[in-house]
Design an enzyme around this catalytic site. Sequence first.
Site, PDB file in Angstrom:
ATOM      1  N   LYS A  96      -1.396  13.446   3.680  1.00 56.16           N
ATOM      2  CA  LYS A  96      -0.575  12.476   2.954  1.00 56.16           C
ATOM      3  C   LYS A  96      -1.392  11.794   1.846  1.00 56.16           C
ATOM      4  O   LYS A  96      -2.583  11.543   2.027  1.00 56.16           O
ATOM      5  CB  LYS A  96      -0.116  11.427   3.985  1.00 56.16           C
ATOM      6  CG  LYS A  96       0.852  10.407   3.478  1.00 56.16           C
ATOM      7  CD  LYS A  96       1.190   9.435   4.598  1.00 56.16           C
ATOM      8  CE  LYS A  96       0.210   8.283   4.646  1.00 56.16           C
ATOM      9  NZ  LYS A  96       0.787   6.955   4.572  1.00 56.16           N
TER      10      LYS A  96
ATOM     11  N   LYS B 148      -3.533   5.158   0.047  1.00 58.08           N
ATOM     12  CA  LYS B 148      -4.310   4.204  -0.748  1.00 58.08           C
ATOM     13  C   LYS B 148      -5.791   4.341  -0.478  1.00 58.08           C
ATOM     14  O   LYS B 148      -6.609   4.205  -1.353  1.00 58.08           O
ATOM     15  CB  LYS B 148      -3.968   2.761  -0.351  1.00 58.08           C
ATOM     16  CG  LYS B 148      -2.573   2.341  -0.559  1.00 58.08           C
ATOM     17  CD  LYS B 148      -2.479   0.859  -0.166  1.00 58.08           C
ATOM     18  CE  LYS B 148      -1.078   0.488   0.195  1.00 58.08           C
ATOM     19  NZ  LYS B 148      -0.690   0.918   1.545  1.00 58.08           N
TER      20      LYS B 148
ATOM     21  N   LYS C 238      -5.727   7.957  12.172  1.00 57.14           N
ATOM     22  CA  LYS C 238      -6.573   6.941  11.532  1.00 57.14           C
ATOM     23  C   LYS C 238      -7.853   6.696  12.309  1.00 57.14           C
ATOM     24  O   LYS C 238      -8.892   6.433  11.718  1.00 57.14           O
ATOM     25  CB  LYS C 238      -5.808   5.631  11.357  1.00 57.14           C
ATOM     26  CG  LYS C 238      -4.680   5.785  10.359  1.00 57.14           C
ATOM     27  CD  LYS C 238      -4.343   4.542   9.592  1.00 57.14           C
ATOM     28  CE  LYS C 238      -3.595   4.996   8.351  1.00 57.14           C
ATOM     29  NZ  LYS C 238      -2.854   4.033   7.642  1.00 57.14           N
TER      30      LYS C 238
HETATM   31  N1  AQP Z   1       2.279   9.477   0.725  1.00 57.77           N
HETATM   32  C1  AQP Z   1       3.398   8.832   1.008  1.00 57.77           C
HETATM   33  N2  AQP Z   1       4.600   9.398   0.792  1.00 57.77           N
HETATM   34  C2  AQP Z   1       5.755   8.727   1.064  1.00 57.77           C
HETATM   35  N3  AQP Z   1       5.775   7.469   1.548  1.00 57.77           N
HETATM   36  C3  AQP Z   1       4.594   6.873   1.760  1.00 57.77           C
HETATM   37  N4  AQP Z   1       4.280   5.662   2.219  1.00 57.77           N
HETATM   38  C4  AQP Z   1       2.936   5.518   2.257  1.00 57.77           C
HETATM   39  N5  AQP Z   1       2.349   6.639   1.812  1.00 57.77           N
HETATM   40  C5  AQP Z   1       3.355   7.506   1.506  1.00 57.77           C
HETATM   41  C6  AQP Z   1       5.266   4.673   2.612  1.00 57.77           C
HETATM   42  O1  AQP Z   1       4.951   3.453   1.975  1.00 57.77           O
HETATM   43  C7  AQP Z   1       5.326   2.380   2.829  1.00 57.77           C
HETATM   44  C8  AQP Z   1       4.196   1.425   2.936  1.00 57.77           C
HETATM   45  O2  AQP Z   1       3.115   2.045   3.597  1.00 57.77           O
HETATM   46  P1  AQP Z   1       1.907   1.172   4.031  1.00 57.77           P
HETATM   47  O3  AQP Z   1       1.122   0.797   2.867  1.00 57.77           O
HETATM   48  O4  AQP Z   1       2.386   0.004   4.801  1.00 57.77           O
HETATM   49  O5  AQP Z   1       1.136   2.058   5.059  1.00 57.77           O
HETATM   50  P2  AQP Z   1       0.590   3.523   4.988  1.00 57.77           P
HETATM   51  O6  AQP Z   1       1.702   4.487   5.210  1.00 57.77           O
HETATM   52  O7  AQP Z   1      -0.555   3.597   5.949  1.00 57.77           O
HETATM   53  O8  AQP Z   1       0.080   3.631   3.504  1.00 57.77           O
HETATM   54  P3  AQP Z   1      -1.211   4.261   2.967  1.00 57.77           P
HETATM   55  O9  AQP Z   1      -1.069   4.309   1.478  1.00 57.77           O
HETATM   56  O10 AQP Z   1      -1.528   5.556   3.658  1.00 57.77           O
HETATM   57  O11 AQP Z   1      -2.298   3.148   3.296  1.00 57.77           O
HETATM   58  P4  AQP Z   1      -3.677   3.266   4.005  1.00 57.77           P
HETATM   59  O12 AQP Z   1      -4.439   4.362   3.337  1.00 57.77           O
HETATM   60  O13 AQP Z   1      -4.355   1.941   3.788  1.00 57.77           O
HETATM   61  O14 AQP Z   1      -3.405   3.498   5.435  1.00 57.77           O
HETATM   62  C9  AQP Z   1       5.743   2.986   4.166  1.00 57.77           C
HETATM   63  O15 AQP Z   1       7.151   3.038   4.225  1.00 57.77           O
HETATM   64  C10 AQP Z   1       5.172   4.375   4.107  1.00 57.77           C
HETATM   65  O16 AQP Z   1       5.940   5.287   4.860  1.00 57.77           O
END
Ligand code: AQP
Length: 341
Positions: free
Chosen positions: A200, A203, A116
Amino acid sequence: MTTHTPRIFSGVKPSGGLTLGNYLGAIKRFVDMQGPQFETIYCVVDLHAITVWQDPAELTDATREVAAGYLAAGIDPSQSILFNQSQVSAHAELAWLFNCVARVGWMNRMTQFKDKAGKNAEKVSLGLYAYPSLMAADILLYHATHVPVGEDQKQHVELTRDIASKFNHDFKAEDFFPMPEPIIEGPATRVMNLRDGSKKMSKSGESDMERINMTDTADTIAKKFKKAKTDPEPLPETLDGLKDRPEARNLVDIYAGLSEVTPEQVIAEFAGAGWGKFKPALADLAVAKLGPISEEMARLMNDKGEIDRILGEGADKADAIAQPILDRAYDITGFLRSRKR
Ligand code: AQP
């Protein structure tokens, strides 16, 4: 002091709209775990969202949207505690104790921070660097025993165990914090970006075309799958044939996750099929599964008072579990506490 019924804690960040990755990797599994075998506590982790800049009005909306996603997908506030993290101040308080337990060297090993922060490591917030210790607090504040997460969060749950173990050891408080287990199960624990199978689905990824949002219309879902990167080969006869085809593998895993079968079963059904057949079938499946959820999310988003009420009541219930555990952690640490509450 450990809990008897296994207790689940997990969360989702309101750092934007929910994606299919959040749904398959997290929320759908949270719903499946509701029931008598577990006590379930689910959180909208808004304190984590602000580790990168969030516009205040958008943060409020995104917090409600994640809550609406949980509810629309089937989280039932009479079976699970559902709340947003900032309404229970014990999270931030325990996180501070853990900042003083965790070692800088441990944080330096967190691959998500490296991903990140990228080349900007000097300019990102201190919160982004320390966020795994807040996550440890989220889990341990409830003496949670099981943490369902996507693959990307595994390292942070392992760090949580290290923090629990060091706290228990340093303060001679044997078994005070339990060792939580990550639960990473199912075919879609790491849903990949539709444009680049090595990244991955997130969001906050750059292009909207790389992810399916929970609020996308049927047409948008069809368009995104149609344009998803693949290769010229048809689907193979066995799963092994997808070994060096990450984008193809991702679409098969998404199909498996949505239809609740194994990737092997998907291959058995579509062996030899070209993308002209598979992609429309995947889009139809996604629309059938996500359509009712996004409709219900839209309905809930028109009733903000109801969402706020559910989160507020959930926060009261969460606080009732968290505060005594925080108090105990303060006592163990040796803080003088003479205020009458
Ligand atoms: N691509 C993914 N595949 C499977 N699981 C996922 N999770 C997130 N993306 C995937 C799971 O969703 C839960 C919540 O995640 P989060 O929103 O707290 O944090 P993150 O993993 O950082 O999510 P994002 O979507 O990638 O957000 P941004 O872009 O803002 O950093 C967790 O259990 C995660 O594993």
